[in-house]
Write a protein that holds these residues in place. Structure first.
Motif, PDB file in Angstrom:
ATOM      1  N   ARG A 179       0.808  -1.213   0.000  1.00 17.44           N
ATOM      2  CA  ARG A 179       0.000   0.000   0.000  1.00 17.44           C
ATOM      3  C   ARG A 179       0.848   1.273   0.000  1.00 17.44           C
ATOM      4  NH1 ARG A 179      -5.055  -0.806  -1.807  1.00 17.44           N
ATOM      5  NH2 ARG A 179      -6.005  -2.606  -0.823  1.00 17.44           N
ATOM      6  N   ALA A 180       0.321   2.296  -0.657  1.00 18.38           N
ATOM      7  CA  ALA A 180       0.979   3.603  -0.650  1.00 18.38           C
ATOM      8  C   ALA A 180       0.883   4.248   0.725  1.00 18.38           C
ATOM      9  CB  ALA A 180       0.346   4.517  -1.708  1.00 18.38           C
ATOM     10  N   LEU A 181      -0.260   4.073   1.403  1.00 19.33           N
ATOM     11  CA  LEU A 181      -0.459   4.561   2.768  1.00 19.33           C
ATOM     12  C   LEU A 181      -0.685   3.343   3.651  1.00 19.33           C
ATOM     13  CD1 LEU A 181      -2.826   7.597   2.081  1.00 19.33           C
ATOM     14  CD2 LEU A 181      -0.370   7.651   2.531  1.00 19.33           C
ATOM     15  N   ARG A 182       0.164   3.145   4.642  1.00 18.50           N
ATOM     16  CA  ARG A 182       0.188   1.872   5.359  1.00 18.50           C
ATOM     17  C   ARG A 182      -0.315   1.957   6.787  1.00 18.50           C
ATOM     18  NH1 ARG A 182       6.001  -0.273   2.933  1.00 18.50           N
ATOM     19  NH2 ARG A 182       5.392  -0.032   0.740  1.00 18.50           N
ATOM     20  N   GLY A 183      -1.152   2.942   7.066  1.00 18.05           N
ATOM     21  CA  GLY A 183      -1.795   3.001   8.364  1.00 18.05           C
ATOM     22  C   GLY A 183      -3.098   2.220   8.337  1.00 18.05           C
ATOM     23  N   VAL A 184      -4.060   2.655   9.146  1.00 21.96           N
ATOM     24  CA  VAL A 184      -5.346   1.969   9.164  1.00 21.96           C
ATOM     25  C   VAL A 184      -6.145   2.305   7.908  1.00 21.96           C
ATOM     26  CG1 VAL A 184      -5.482   1.867  11.678  1.00 21.96           C
ATOM     27  CG2 VAL A 184      -6.388   3.861  10.480  1.00 21.96           C
ATOM     28  N   SER A 185      -7.149   1.504   7.618  1.00 20.03           N
ATOM     29  CA  SER A 185      -8.002   1.729   6.453  1.00 20.03           C
ATOM     30  C   SER A 185      -9.461   1.594   6.848  1.00 20.03           C
ATOM     31  CB  SER A 185      -7.659   0.745   5.331  1.00 20.03           C
ATOM     32  OG  SER A 185      -7.786  -0.591   5.783  1.00 20.03           O
ATOM     33  N   PHE A 186     -10.327   2.140   5.998  1.00 15.97           N
ATOM     34  CA  PHE A 186     -11.741   2.266   6.342  1.00 15.97           C
ATOM     35  C   PHE A 186     -12.556   2.201   5.055  1.00 15.97           C
ATOM     36  CE2 PHE A 186     -15.049   5.712   6.995  1.00 15.97           C
ATOM     37  CZ  PHE A 186     -15.935   4.916   7.676  1.00 15.97           C
ATOM     38  N   PHE A 187     -13.548   1.310   4.999  1.00 15.35           N
ATOM     39  CA  PHE A 187     -14.363   1.156   3.798  1.00 15.35           C
ATOM     40  C   PHE A 187     -15.807   1.547   4.090  1.00 15.35           C
ATOM     41  CE2 PHE A 187     -11.544  -2.663   2.352  1.00 15.35           C
ATOM     42  CZ  PHE A 187     -10.490  -1.787   2.161  1.00 15.35           C
ATOM     43  N   ASP A 188     -16.434   2.187   3.140  1.00 20.82           N
ATOM     44  CA  ASP A 188     -17.876   2.430   3.215  1.00 20.82           C
ATOM     45  C   ASP A 188     -18.391   2.535   1.783  1.00 20.82           C
ATOM     46  OD1 ASP A 188     -20.481   3.222   3.562  1.00 20.82           O
ATOM     47  OD2 ASP A 188     -20.043   4.523   5.260  1.00 20.82           O
ATOM     48  N   TYR A 189     -19.034   1.468   1.317  1.00 24.23           N
ATOM     49  CA  TYR A 189     -19.457   1.401  -0.079  1.00 24.23           C
ATOM     50  C   TYR A 189     -20.786   2.082  -0.352  1.00 24.23           C
ATOM     51  CZ  TYR A 189     -15.560  -1.673  -1.026  1.00 24.23           C
ATOM     52  OH  TYR A 189     -14.293  -2.179  -1.177  1.00 24.23           O
ATOM     53  N   LYS A 190     -21.296   2.801   0.639  1.00 17.80           N
ATOM     54  CA  LYS A 190     -22.544   3.545   0.425  1.00 17.80           C
ATOM     55  C   LYS A 190     -22.414   5.033   0.691  1.00 17.80           C
ATOM     56  CE  LYS A 190     -25.880  -0.185   1.256  1.00 17.80           C
ATOM     57  NZ  LYS A 190     -27.058  -0.627   2.074  1.00 17.80           N
TER      58      LYS A 190
END
Length: 554
Positions: A130-141
């Protein structure tokens, strides 16, 4: 045939039996309806055009933070010099607490006053690295630029990146190359006017974090650049020269030796705790610490005169012991505040600073379970150093011999209490509550109470020590010291320095503003501003400083 019918008739004439029979039939019918709706919902979900691709990921990870697949331990501050690629002509400042306005085709950005975020470009992203290797968060709506920026900023990250219209990634440095702006062409799922990256492409923003926001690097927290203390060996008792020095190595060494501070000075690593000799109160310009580590080109390791300081995960135990008062006190001291003004936080600070439990006019089991052991004591027991109360009646106020009066900006206090009321101590009210009739009714009823609470304590309180929540946040050491003195106790400055490193406690809400719009109407603001003027006048009448400047509208 007649005989069976007569038996059934006699059965239903018995009232209790007939009643329970109807109940069973009713519950059976309800269960069938529930099962039917469940199967129907599954059928609809499986028929959606996007559910097969997006629904699976949302079911597993939707709207929750997760660690990346290959987490990288990165502590170092990203002080590398900006390249020409990172300073494009179209990069202008914006505010990370306000939605960005970018055209669907032109990618133009609307200037925002007091910028706290800056769009820096489109970058390549690799799912394996990953280009940014901290935490990640998804929201598909409902993913928006604001939500991504806000969540990354709350966790102290310097960069926020959006990908595939719905994915948010956080990090402290960008470990990838630039891509064409045309490749970041996917609209955000929650706002069609903004772009949220593309397929394996990140729209990246740099967050201008406030000084009070701790910047995290893996398990360590960057504290800043500080001038070398006069006596290094006394201030930082453990030192070692490390080959190929890096922040990782120094933090690991100090963590292993159980110190809360890891201090880098060129190739020297020092370990210790905050003390009067090295209190970490006067930060220096980070440029003075700019010297690359021998073992990591993107990190700064400070130099002989200016030290780079990190806080490790080791707990400073100098302020963790707490007890009830050794002898019962006849003096009752109130810790009074309007709800949402930081009373629980102030209790946490006072307990750590004094070593004594605080009490409460009420009983809250969740607070007791989190370590506020004085919560279960009767408020008149005399075993606690002060007593939390939100009461504001003359009789209730005069029951106390003295009081610490906490005051907070009503705009922030009202939102905090509304979140607590509908989301718990560290939760948030839902959009339904904010958009519904609950919020206007809440402001109508609670805003006048914010003013009357302060006015009543100033009028009926015997000895009142006023503490503004905003001042306590900016100058925790000085304000907490004055509170300890008001309580009639001797001040331990080492203990106060310990409190500074553990000031958040268990009841810090992760950022107050979770809304992407201003919930206050013009009428609400007019009323609240009038109440602020009333409280300001009352404070000045008692020869106290008025309300802080940030209370006033701009």
């Amino acid at each position: 045939m007649a005989r069976p019918l007569r038996k059934i008739q006699r059965y239903f004439r018995r009232k209790p039996v007939r009643f329970f029979t109807f109940i069973l039939l009713y519950l059976s019918a309800g269960s069938l309806v529930f099962l039917h709706s469940g199967f129907s919902g599954n059928a609809r979900d499986s028929g959606g055009s996007e559910a097969s691709l997006q629904g699976q990921e949302q079911g597993m990870m939707g709207r929750v933070f997760r660690e990346p697949r290959r987490p990288a331990r990165r502590y170092g501050a990203p002080w590398r010099k900006p390249s020409s690629q990172q300073s494009p002509e179209w990069a202008v400042r914006g505010h990370y607490t306000t939605s960005w306005t970018r055209g669907h085709k032109s990618h133009s950005i609307k200037d925002m006053e007091e910028g706290r975020a800056r769009y820096i470009g489109c970058y390549v992203d690799d799912t394996q690295k990953r280009a940014l290797r901290g935490v990640s968060f998804f929201d598909y709506k409902k993913m928006t630029v604001f939500r991504c920026q806000d969540n990354c900023a709350e966790r102290g990250y310097l960069y926020a990146g959006l990908e595939f219209g719905a994915e948010c990634y956080c990090g402290h440095k960008i470990q990838a190359v630039n891509a064409s702006e045309r490749e970041c062409d996917m609209e955000c799922k929650g706002e069609k006017t903004n772009m949220c990256g593309g397929a394996n492409r990140l729209s990246v923003y740099r967050l201008e974090l406030s000084q009070e926001s701790a910047r995290r690097y893996g398990s360590a927290i960057f504290k800043g650049c500080f001038h070398r203390p006069d006596n290094v060996s006394l201030a930082l008792p453990v030192s070692a020269a490390l080959h190929n020095m890096s922040v990782d190595k120094c933090v690991d060494m100090c963590t292993e030796k159980e110190f809360s501070l890891a201090v880098l000075a060129g190739d020297q690593c020092h370990c210790g705790f905050p003390t009067i000799l090295f209190p970490l109160h006067e930060r220096e310009d980070e440029e003075l610490c700019r010297q690359r580590c021998a073992g990591e080109e993107f990190e700064s390791c400070g130099n002989e005169h200016y030290f780079v300081v990190y806080q490790t995960q080791v707990q400073d135990n100098r302020c963790m012991d707490r007890h009830f008062l050794p002898t019962r006190s006849r003096q009752l001291v109130a810790l009074a505040s309007f709800p949402g003004a930081g009373n629980t936080w102030a209790r946490h600070l006072i307990e750590l600073a004094t070593g004594y439990y605080t009490g409460s006019y009420y009983f809250d089991g969740s607070l007791y379970n989190k370590g506020f052991k004085g919560e279960r004591d009767h408020w008149r027991s005399g075993r606690t150093i002060c007593i939390k109360t939100h009461e504001s009646g003359k009789k209730e106020i005069e029951a106390f011999d003295s009081s610490i009066l906490m005051i907070r900006n009503p705009y922030k206090a009202l939102m905090a209490e509304f979140n607590r009321k509908y989301g718990g101590h560290i939760g948030f009210a839902s959009q339904t509550h904010w958009r519904g009739r609950e919020w206007p009714e809440f402001v109508k009823n609670y805003a006048p109470w914010w003013a009357s609470h302060t006015l009543d304590w100033l009028r009926f309180g015997r000895r009142v020590h006023v503490v503004h929540f905003e001042h306590l946040k900016r100058d925790l050491f000085g304000q907490l010291k004055s509170m300890v003195l008001f309580l009639g106790l001797e001040v331990s400055e080492d203990r106060l320095l310990c409190v500074e490193g553990q000031k958040d406690g268990n009841f810090k809400r992760s950022g107050l503003r979770k809304l992407e719009y201003d919930p206050y109407t013009v009428e609400m603001r007019s009323t609240i501003d009038s109440l602020i003027r009333t409280v300001d006048a009352a404070l000045r009448k008692r020869n106290l400083s008025g309300v802080p400047e940030d209370y006033w509208p701009r």
